[in-house]
Design an enzyme around this catalytic site. Structure first.
Site, PDB file in Angstrom:
ATOM      1  N   LYS A 132       0.826  -1.210   0.000  1.00 62.30           N
ATOM      2  CA  LYS A 132       0.000   0.000   0.000  1.00 62.30           C
ATOM      3  C   LYS A 132       0.854   1.252   0.000  1.00 62.30           C
ATOM      4  O   LYS A 132       0.484   2.259  -0.599  1.00 62.30           O
ATOM      5  CB  LYS A 132      -0.961   0.011   1.201  1.00 62.30           C
ATOM      6  CG  LYS A 132      -2.149  -0.898   0.998  1.00 62.30           C
ATOM      7  CD  LYS A 132      -3.324  -0.513   1.880  1.00 62.30           C
ATOM      8  CE  LYS A 132      -4.504  -1.436   1.627  1.00 62.30           C
ATOM      9  NZ  LYS A 132      -5.626  -1.205   2.532  1.00 62.30           N
ATOM     10  N   LYS A 161      -3.791 -10.425  -7.006  1.00 55.95           N
ATOM     11  CA  LYS A 161      -5.050 -10.621  -6.272  1.00 55.95           C
ATOM     12  C   LYS A 161      -6.167  -9.741  -6.835  1.00 55.95           C
ATOM     13  O   LYS A 161      -5.907  -8.595  -7.202  1.00 55.95           O
ATOM     14  CB  LYS A 161      -4.783 -10.248  -4.800  1.00 55.95           C
ATOM     15  CG  LYS A 161      -5.933 -10.487  -3.867  1.00 55.95           C
ATOM     16  CD  LYS A 161      -5.660  -9.913  -2.473  1.00 55.95           C
ATOM     17  CE  LYS A 161      -5.904  -8.429  -2.406  1.00 55.95           C
ATOM     18  NZ  LYS A 161      -6.093  -7.861  -1.073  1.00 55.95           N
ATOM     19  N   LYS A 180     -10.680  -4.669  -4.665  1.00 51.53           N
ATOM     20  CA  LYS A 180     -11.732  -3.672  -4.906  1.00 51.53           C
ATOM     21  C   LYS A 180     -11.156  -2.328  -5.321  1.00 51.53           C
ATOM     22  O   LYS A 180     -11.866  -1.495  -5.866  1.00 51.53           O
ATOM     23  CB  LYS A 180     -12.690  -3.551  -3.712  1.00 51.53           C
ATOM     24  CG  LYS A 180     -12.088  -3.338  -2.326  1.00 51.53           C
ATOM     25  CD  LYS A 180     -13.192  -3.126  -1.304  1.00 51.53           C
ATOM     26  CE  LYS A 180     -13.141  -3.837   0.007  1.00 51.53           C
ATOM     27  NZ  LYS A 180     -12.024  -3.768   0.899  1.00 51.53           N
TER      28      LYS A 180
HETATM   29  P1  TYM Z   1     -10.744  -6.204   3.155  1.00 52.05           P
HETATM   30  O1  TYM Z   1     -11.844  -5.211   3.328  1.00 52.05           O
HETATM   31  O2  TYM Z   1      -9.637  -5.869   2.226  1.00 52.05           O
HETATM   32  O3  TYM Z   1     -11.347  -7.586   2.660  1.00 52.05           O
HETATM   33  C1  TYM Z   1     -12.436  -8.200   3.333  1.00 52.05           C
HETATM   34  C2  TYM Z   1     -12.232  -9.701   3.334  1.00 52.05           C
HETATM   35  O4  TYM Z   1     -12.145 -10.184   1.988  1.00 52.05           O
HETATM   36  C3  TYM Z   1     -10.961 -10.980   1.834  1.00 52.05           C
HETATM   37  N1  TYM Z   1     -10.459 -10.807   0.470  1.00 52.05           N
HETATM   38  C4  TYM Z   1     -10.243 -11.812  -0.383  1.00 52.05           C
HETATM   39  N2  TYM Z   1     -10.375 -13.135  -0.270  1.00 52.05           N
HETATM   40  C5  TYM Z   1     -10.073 -13.888  -1.343  1.00 52.05           C
HETATM   41  N3  TYM Z   1      -9.636 -13.379  -2.521  1.00 52.05           N
HETATM   42  C6  TYM Z   1      -9.482 -12.060  -2.694  1.00 52.05           C
HETATM   43  N4  TYM Z   1      -9.072 -11.559  -3.865  1.00 52.05           N
HETATM   44  C7  TYM Z   1      -9.788 -11.212  -1.590  1.00 52.05           C
HETATM   45  N5  TYM Z   1      -9.750  -9.861  -1.408  1.00 52.05           N
HETATM   46  C8  TYM Z   1     -10.164  -9.642  -0.137  1.00 52.05           C
HETATM   47  C9  TYM Z   1      -9.992 -10.439   2.868  1.00 52.05           C
HETATM   48  O5  TYM Z   1      -9.017 -11.382   3.201  1.00 52.05           O
HETATM   49  C10 TYM Z   1     -10.922 -10.127   4.029  1.00 52.05           C
HETATM   50  O6  TYM Z   1     -11.165 -11.287   4.785  1.00 52.05           O
HETATM   51  N6  TYM Z   1      -7.976  -5.640   7.263  1.00 52.05           N
HETATM   52  C11 TYM Z   1      -9.168  -6.262   6.728  1.00 52.05           C
HETATM   53  C12 TYM Z   1     -10.432  -5.865   7.455  1.00 52.05           C
HETATM   54  C13 TYM Z   1     -10.370  -6.058   8.926  1.00 52.05           C
HETATM   55  C14 TYM Z   1     -10.477  -7.294   9.614  1.00 52.05           C
HETATM   56  C15 TYM Z   1     -10.394  -6.943  10.993  1.00 52.05           C
HETATM   57  C16 TYM Z   1     -10.621  -8.607   9.218  1.00 52.05           C
HETATM   58  C17 TYM Z   1     -10.232  -5.076   9.841  1.00 52.05           C
HETATM   59  N7  TYM Z   1     -10.252  -5.617  11.102  1.00 52.05           N
HETATM   60  C18 TYM Z   1     -10.445  -7.944  11.976  1.00 52.05           C
HETATM   61  C19 TYM Z   1     -10.689  -9.588  10.200  1.00 52.05           C
HETATM   62  C20 TYM Z   1     -10.597  -9.250  11.577  1.00 52.05           C
HETATM   63  C21 TYM Z   1      -9.305  -5.868   5.266  1.00 52.05           C
HETATM   64  O7  TYM Z   1      -8.756  -4.913   4.821  1.00 52.05           O
HETATM   65  O8  TYM Z   1     -10.179  -6.629   4.565  1.00 52.05           O
END
Ligand code: TYM
Length: 333
Positions: free
Chosen positions: A115, A197, A200
């Site tokens: 990032k 990957k 979004k």
């Molecule tokens: P975020 O918002 O980027 O993504 C949400 C969830 O989607 C999963 N994910 C994917 N899984 C498979 N293939 C992909 N291409 C893909 N892109 C995203 C992510 O692994 C995630 O599970 N830091 C986290 C949010 C967060 C969180 C937490 C998660 C904040 N606090 C506490 C668990 C526990 C994040 O940015 O997810």
């Protein structure tokens, strides 16, 4: 642990339109925990501002993400669904955990490195300490399991290290959580650059299938997906594009790779891509319909957010008070 019931926590950032990566890696797995676990699913708006957000869009996406939780099958009466900034204990515990997290540990986080390369003009301290806020999210609820995609594994491991370090100084404070990573769908790749990957924040809309894309758009995007010069539908090294499409097909149909290879033996990539588009659209159509109904009823969503925040705040406050007491903070009279 709350009354002996195990706890599940996860979060999604309202920082863009959610993709089938978010769906397959995380969202669709959440409801599996609702019966056996006390589940907290958070819309993590505080995480989202580590990258600049347009305020009106952040507000809209926060509602949309909550609506998607429900549209993906999470019953607000069985799960605590809420918005991170509605529960101040997240930010308060994060500060405390900052003092138990090492600079070197945070420097090794691959997502920080990625990032900061992508947002070189805004490498703020929040981007650096983001995993500490994530640890706070998880530890506040004495969480046992964290369902996430594989890209979040390193952050959950850091959370475990911080919890263990804190527990060494102040025994019995935190439950040490386990990441739960679904074998199928843990890393869905971009349709345009299948070694990357699916994200979004990708600027190429053809690289990404959004959960809320309509049927024709989904089918068109899969038709254009980058593959290779081979013609056989086969899961093999060097076939990143086909491997990704097979993974998506497997997730939506429950079929194994061998079954998929047999189903498409003698057929070309065109037929296969069309089939992947169809099963994806079939699975997502009910989600999109339900999402539309929910979004039309903002008062309902606001009421769910409030109920969720009240439930979450109660549990979070208990952990935070315990931590503050252990540290020697004088309780407010
Ligand atoms: P975020 O918002 O980027 O993504 C949400 C969830 O989607 C999963 N994910 C994917 N899984 C498979 N293939 C992909 N291409 C893909 N892109 C995203 C992510 O692994 C995630 O599970 N830091 C986290 C949010 C967060 C969180 C937490 C998660 C904040 N606090 C506490 C668990 C526990 C994040 O940015 O997810």
């Amino acid at each position: 642990m709350l009354n002996d019931q195990k706890v599940c926590f996860s979060g999604v950032q309202p920082s863009g339109n959610l993709t089938i990566g978010n769906y397959l890696g995380a969202l669709r797995n959440f409801s599996a925990y609702s019966e056996a676990y006390k589940c907290f699913y958070c819309v993590v708006d505080e995480h989202a501002i580590t990258v600049r957000q347009e305020p009106a869009e952040l507000r809209r996406r926060t509602f949309e993400t909550l609506a998607l939780y429900i549209a993906c099958g999470l019953d607000p009466d069985k799960n605590t669904l809420y918005v991170q900034s509605h529960v101040p204990a997240h930010a308060e515990l994060a500060w405390i955990l900052n003092c138990f997290t090492m600079f070197g540990e945070l420097s090794r986080m691959t997502q920080f490195k990625d990032k900061s390369a992508r947002h070189a003009d805004n490498i703020n301290a929040g981007l650096f300490t983001y995993p500490v806020l994530m640890a706070s999210d998880i530890l506040l609820y004495q969480t046992d399991v964290v369902p996430v995609g594989v890209d979040q594994k390193q952050h959950v491991e850091l959370c475990r290290d911080v919890a263990e370090r804190f527990n060494q100084v102040f025994p019995g404070t935190f439950t040490v959580p386990q990441p739960m990573i679904a074998e199928n769908g843990k890393k869905i790749m971009s349709l345009a650059e299948p070694a990357k990957k699916m994200s979004k924040s990708d600027e190429n809309p053809n690289a990404v299938v959004y959960i809320l894309d309509d049927r024709d758009t989904i089918i068109r995007k899969f038709r254009r997906a980058v593959t290779d010069s081979d013609t056989v539908v086969r899961f093999a090294e060097g076939k990143d594009g086909i491997n990704n499409l097979m993974t998506i097909y497997a997730c939506f149909t429950g079929k194994t790779m061998e079954e998929i290879e047999r189903e498409f033996a003698g057929k070309g990539y065109g037929d296969f891509k069309a089939a992947v588009g169809e099963v994806t659209a079939d699975a997502l159509t009910p989600v999109r319909t339900r999402f539309g109904e929910l979004l039309a009823d903002k008062a309902y969503l606001e009421a769910q957010m409030k109920k969720g925040a009240d439930e979450a705040a109660y549990v979070a406050r208990r952990t935070l008070s315990k931590v503050q007491k252990k540290l020697g903070f004088v309780p407010r009279a």
